[in-house]
Design a protein around this motif. Structure first.
Motif, PDB file in Angstrom:
ATOM      1  N   THR A   3    -105.428 117.259   8.782  1.00 13.16           N
ATOM      2  CA  THR A   3    -104.129 117.856   9.075  1.00 13.16           C
ATOM      3  C   THR A   3    -103.453 117.068  10.200  1.00 13.16           C
ATOM      4  N   TYR A   4    -102.160 116.818  10.035  1.00 12.87           N
ATOM      5  CA  TYR A   4    -101.400 116.082  11.047  1.00 12.87           C
ATOM      6  C   TYR A   4     -99.926 116.457  10.944  1.00 12.87           C
ATOM      7  N   THR A   5     -99.147 116.018  11.901  1.00  7.55           N
ATOM      8  CA  THR A   5     -97.698 116.201  11.882  1.00  7.55           C
ATOM      9  C   THR A   5     -97.074 114.828  11.690  1.00  7.55           C
ATOM     10  N   ASP A   6     -96.184 114.714  10.685  1.00 11.17           N
ATOM     11  CA  ASP A   6     -95.558 113.416  10.460  1.00 11.17           C
ATOM     12  C   ASP A   6     -94.472 113.171  11.509  1.00 11.17           C
ATOM     13  N   LEU A   7     -93.887 111.985  11.482  1.00  8.86           N
ATOM     14  CA  LEU A   7     -92.909 111.621  12.505  1.00  8.86           C
ATOM     15  C   LEU A   7     -91.560 112.321  12.339  1.00  8.86           C
ATOM     16  N   ASN A   8     -91.410 113.100  11.245  1.00  8.75           N
ATOM     17  CA  ASN A   8     -90.222 113.940  11.075  1.00  8.75           C
ATOM     18  C   ASN A   8     -90.487 115.363  11.567  1.00  8.75           C
ATOM     19  N   GLY A   9     -91.704 115.594  12.077  1.00 12.68           N
ATOM     20  CA  GLY A   9     -92.061 116.912  12.594  1.00 12.68           C
ATOM     21  C   GLY A   9     -92.610 117.874  11.559  1.00 12.68           C
ATOM     22  N   ASN A  10     -92.875 117.392  10.341  1.00  8.77           N
ATOM     23  CA  ASN A  10     -93.414 118.243   9.284  1.00  8.77           C
ATOM     24  C   ASN A  10     -94.935 118.282   9.337  1.00  8.77           C
ATOM     25  N   GLY A  11     -95.487 119.459   9.126  1.00  8.55           N
ATOM     26  CA  GLY A  11     -96.930 119.576   9.003  1.00  8.55           C
ATOM     27  C   GLY A  11     -97.384 118.956   7.694  1.00  8.55           C
ATOM     28  N   CYS A  12     -98.504 118.246   7.721  1.00  6.77           N
ATOM     29  CA  CYS A  12     -99.023 117.581   6.524  1.00  6.77           C
ATOM     30  C   CYS A  12    -100.525 117.821   6.411  1.00  6.77           C
ATOM     31  N   GLU A  13    -100.997 117.838   5.175  1.00  3.97           N
ATOM     32  CA  GLU A  13    -102.419 117.927   4.899  1.00  3.97           C
ATOM     33  C   GLU A  13    -102.775 116.795   3.952  1.00  3.97           C
ATOM     34  N   LEU A  14    -103.848 116.077   4.246  1.00  6.11           N
ATOM     35  CA  LEU A  14    -104.299 114.935   3.459  1.00  6.11           C
ATOM     36  C   LEU A  14    -105.695 115.217   2.941  1.00  6.11           C
ATOM     37  N   SER A  15    -105.903 114.996   1.639  1.00  7.97           N
ATOM     38  CA  SER A  15    -107.221 115.219   1.050  1.00  7.97           C
ATOM     39  C   SER A  15    -107.628 114.027   0.194  1.00  7.97           C
ATOM     40  N   PHE A  16    -108.905 113.657   0.299  1.00  4.39           N
ATOM     41  CA  PHE A  16    -109.467 112.596  -0.538  1.00  4.39           C
ATOM     42  C   PHE A  16    -110.265 113.194  -1.691  1.00  4.39           C
ATOM     43  N   LYS A  17    -110.044 114.492  -1.964  1.00  6.72           N
ATOM     44  CA  LYS A  17    -110.667 115.182  -3.101  1.00  6.72           C
ATOM     45  C   LYS A  17    -109.577 115.514  -4.100  1.00  6.72           C
ATOM     46  N   LYS A  18    -109.831 115.230  -5.364  1.00  4.57           N
ATOM     47  CA  LYS A  18    -108.840 115.497  -6.407  1.00  4.57           C
ATOM     48  C   LYS A  18    -108.564 116.991  -6.526  1.00  4.57           C
TER      49      LYS A  18
END
Length: 157
Positions: A3-18
């Motif tokens: 989980t991270y915040t992008d440079l536009n201030g949006n929360g993001c979730e990244l997964s390496f599982k399909k």
């Protein structure tokens, strides 16, 4: 899940599982190499970035990835492999599928309508470049590049 915040201030979730998200990806991003260098495109407003875009009606996510790479860079992909998916928590959340690919050839005479064309960069040039698009500078991209480097043997040309 990362989980991270992008440079536009949006929360993001990244997964390496399909299939980690209930929202089907309608956007693609492709990390590809050609002759040992990263394949990027020069977006007129955002700067240098990996090619990508939206899935069109009737297209699979893989077909969209292949088409977007060609449209933005003139490059033909020889192989493509899913790597990750991330969700951006905007007002209308969306997911983007991330692929790795190996480029077979680049048509240097390809007419680029959406971008200023293809850019090839070494690892060092990519990491030090000041003209990268905003999404190329966030923590999600850093994590994606780390994952790709773990698979570096697949990139050998």
């Amino acid at each position: 899940m990362f989980t991270y915040t992008d440079l536009n201030g949006n929360g993001c979730e990244l997964s390496f599982k399909k299939n980690a998200f209930s929202i089907e990806p309608k956007h693609v991003l492709v990390l590809a190499k050609y002759e040992g260098k990263w394949l990027l495109t020069d977006h007129p407003k955002r700067g240098y970035e990996f090619p990508g875009g939206k899935v069109e009606k009737g297209e699979t996510i893989e077909e969209a990835a292949i088409r977007e790479v060609f449209e933005e860079t003139g490059a033909t992909i020889g192989s493509i492999e899913w790597l990750a998916t991330y969700m951006v928590q905007e007002q209308m959340p969306f997911t983007k599928a991330v692929f790795t690919a190996k480029v077979e050839m680049i048509d240097r005479n390809h007419p680029n309508v959406e971008t200023r064309g293809v850019i090839l960069m070494s690892e060092e040039e990519l990491l030090a470049n000041e003209h990268l698009s905003f999404y190329m500078k966030d923590l999600g991209m850093k994590k994606i590049l780390e994952k790709v480097s773990e698979r570096e043997d697949k990139w050998e040309n």
